[in-house]
Design a protein around this motif. Sequence first.
Motif, PDB file in Angstrom:
ATOM      1  N   MET B 108       0.828  -1.201   0.000  1.00 48.51           N
ATOM      2  CA  MET B 108       0.000   0.000   0.000  1.00 48.51           C
ATOM      3  C   MET B 108       0.856   1.242   0.000  1.00 48.51           C
ATOM      4  O   MET B 108       0.565   2.211  -0.712  1.00 48.51           O
ATOM      5  CB  MET B 108      -0.883   0.004   1.247  1.00 48.51           C
ATOM      6  N   TYR B 134      -5.710  10.618  -9.840  1.00 51.61           N
ATOM      7  CA  TYR B 134      -4.578  10.046  -9.088  1.00 51.61           C
ATOM      8  C   TYR B 134      -4.481  10.627  -7.696  1.00 51.61           C
ATOM      9  O   TYR B 134      -4.164   9.935  -6.737  1.00 51.61           O
ATOM     10  CB  TYR B 134      -3.255  10.223  -9.847  1.00 51.61           C
ATOM     11  N   GLU B 137      -6.934   9.003  -5.619  1.00 51.08           N
ATOM     12  CA  GLU B 137      -6.461   7.663  -5.250  1.00 51.08           C
ATOM     13  C   GLU B 137      -5.422   7.729  -4.127  1.00 51.08           C
ATOM     14  O   GLU B 137      -5.471   6.953  -3.164  1.00 51.08           O
ATOM     15  CB  GLU B 137      -5.872   6.991  -6.478  1.00 51.08           C
ATOM     16  N   LYS B 140      -7.137   8.284  -0.967  1.00 52.23           N
ATOM     17  CA  LYS B 140      -7.801   7.057  -0.535  1.00 52.23           C
ATOM     18  C   LYS B 140      -6.791   6.097   0.089  1.00 52.23           C
ATOM     19  O   LYS B 140      -7.005   5.543   1.167  1.00 52.23           O
ATOM     20  CB  LYS B 140      -8.447   6.379  -1.746  1.00 52.23           C
ATOM     21  N   ILE B 141      -5.692   5.914  -0.655  1.00 54.87           N
ATOM     22  CA  ILE B 141      -4.703   4.941  -0.167  1.00 54.87           C
ATOM     23  C   ILE B 141      -4.159   5.374   1.181  1.00 54.87           C
ATOM     24  O   ILE B 141      -3.968   4.557   2.085  1.00 54.87           O
ATOM     25  CB  ILE B 141      -3.567   4.761  -1.194  1.00 54.87           C
ATOM     26  N   PHE B 144      -6.553   4.297   3.557  1.00 54.69           N
ATOM     27  CA  PHE B 144      -6.433   2.848   3.765  1.00 54.69           C
ATOM     28  C   PHE B 144      -5.266   2.520   4.685  1.00 54.69           C
ATOM     29  O   PHE B 144      -5.343   1.642   5.534  1.00 54.69           O
ATOM     30  CB  PHE B 144      -6.204   2.126   2.422  1.00 54.69           C
TER      31      PHE B 144
END
Lengths: 325, 480
Positions: B108, B134, B137, B140-141, B144
């Motif tokens: 990740m 991007y 993303e 988001k990552i 996460f």
Amino acid sequence: MRKLLVFLLLMGCVISLCFTVYYFDKIFRSGVAIPGSEDVVEIPYRLVVISQEMDSPFWNQVERGALSAGKELNVGVEFWGTYRSNMEDFMKHVEIAIASKVDGIIVQGLNTEEFSAITKLKAAKYGIPVITIANDVSMNESLRKTYVGSDHLLVGGMIADQLVLDMQGSGKVVVMVSDREEEYQKLRLQGILDSFENNPNINYKIVTSGDSSEQITSATKQLLNEEPDTDAFIGVTSDSATAIVQEVEKRSSLENFHIYSFDDNPETLNYMRKGYIKATIMQSPEEMGIESVSLMVKWLKGEVLPLNHVGYYTDVKVLRAEDVR
Amino acid sequence: MSHIQQKIITLSVIVVFIMAVIWTILTYYNQKSLEQYNEILQRYMRMNEVSNRSQEAVTNLNNYLLAPSEERMTILNDSRRSVSEIEVELDGLQDQGNSFTLTNYRNMIGSLLESIELTVMMHEQNNRTERNSYFVEATKISKFISETTLTLISKELDTYDQFYKNIIEQSSNLKRLGFWMMALISLLMVLFSYYFAKGITRPIKKLTFAARELSRGRFDLDIEVSSNDEIAFLARTFDRMRININNLIVEIQQKAQLERDLQESKLLLKESQLMSLQSQINPHFLYNTLNTLSKKAYLEGSKETSDLIASVAGLLRYNLKRLDRDVTLGDEVSIMLQYIDIQKARFTDRLQFELVADESCYSVQLPGMTLQPIIENAVIYAVEPREEGGVIRMNITDAESMVFVRVEDNGAGMDPEKIQQILSELQVSSVSEGHSTGIGLSNVIRRLRLLYGREDVIDITSESGVGTSITLMLPKNIKQ
């Protein structure tokens, strides 16, 4: 007196010596060690099974099968998922799996654009293979490697055949479907309709309701009001049959109705034992778990290339109320 | 000789040593637990750090996108570097419980870095749509990652559950160990000091007891102290002193005995001198008168009477002169014969005397007036009381270093008690029994014993109705 005192002292010494040695030994032997990294077995593949309905009996069996297959094949398998109907969270799990660059994703198919976009775009971009389990997505739109689960077209046909058999070929049937157009539902319905086409005396009506049990209940209520001469129900989505039973139970004797389900959860089985539900389908969730993991490993190792794009069907069989009793 | 000091020092050293050992053990284990706690905490911190840094990286990315500048680019690059640095560090956190999740975690982070890079790249290419997707993303990552951090930490807690339990149990065990060890050492110390104190005081007690006994006058008890310290030395010295005192006392006692003996012989001497004085009353007058009487009897033709009176005079003179002097056996025999003559005049045929003598023995020395009292004794007991008279035999024989003088009679005999009395010199002066010289048998025996310095000078055997036999055993050489 003095001798007694000395004796007592000696006894005390011996006793405390025993305890000292005992605890010393205990401390020495237990040798608390931090669970270290030395005994870590390098796992060749990390696979993730993602479900939308964690903790349901069906998925618990899938989980058991997947994990045992993972242990046997010596690959890391984790079971992720959401509890019912939290699609956002489910998508997040898929995204996490992709961001984590796992070696394979085994996922319960979801018929949404977002899902197909993610599996298509991201998973493919990272080169992560996706296998759908229990519920497929439409083959053509997806880049999934294969599908492992029941052949829902066949299942629908089996239930419909059983119904025709039970009703001696004629009657009025209501088929309850969900407004969420899942692939398995479509296939089951297709199977049912295919069967009914061969039996022209069967009158059928397709009723679409929401997914929740309240929506199903109200739809049933409305239906019974509008068409009181209904002879049979088929609850295509999971749990719809039990909601139907509960509603019908309030109105009239259940003996007059033929209700069919596709689930083998405890509640359904309970109703079957009472005779309220005439038949259901026994799927093989554990087999799905095992099969999906081993297929994924085989694909990763390049042993089976390519996988059967249509899918690998697991065992299904009709379970009739008589069998349960 | 500093044994007691040594003992005390040894005791202290042992105590200190044991304390040090306990301290070391407890400290060691405490330190170990602390280190382990520390290590675990470090793991958590590192995981948390990952989460923080990745968020920071995204924030910096956002800042850069909002207003791109060299400076912000540098900051972004720094935070990217710090994220990849910590990603490498994660390697050490792997264990059997978290390897799956940890690999995901690291991937990740990799994905995050890629997304950031792509965002920057797209930004530079002025591709806004791609850039935005991007960036979303990346955000988001990073979210996460934060979530996975929590998952990891909770997994960590699962993995370390047993470990924590162990540590808690360990520390409680340590506590108990400490308690029991303390108890053990305390008891050991009490016991040790008891024996230690006993080891010092017991010899002292023995010594005290011995001193008390000595002060009461018992010098014959040994003083034994088995330890090997100063007390033992004291005891040995004390014992030597006791032995010396004991020897001195024995010596004194021997001297006292000698003194007593001397005193006795002096008394005896005085007694005999007194007696001789008693019988010396005008002895020359008596002697001259007896001589005159002898001559007168001779002149009157009574030769026998004359001889008799001469014998009496001779006897009297011998008696006067020789009592306190040693004489030869020959002298004794001749005076004895004169005495027999006198007695024969008295008893005529009733007294029969036989003499068998080895004349070579006549030179033997013996106290004066030894034979006469024995003969007189025989006369008194064997001849006088009996009407038919009696026989007295005298044998003088040579027996190498000795001369035996045996006097036998055929009288009524003596009873054993009397013999015993005579031998133990208990018989009182027997003047009352009519001895002419006033010297009894006991007196003779005593003088013989004194002269020869030995006990076996006489042997008396007697049989009732058969007779009595008295044997004198005279050594030829008198020890001086």
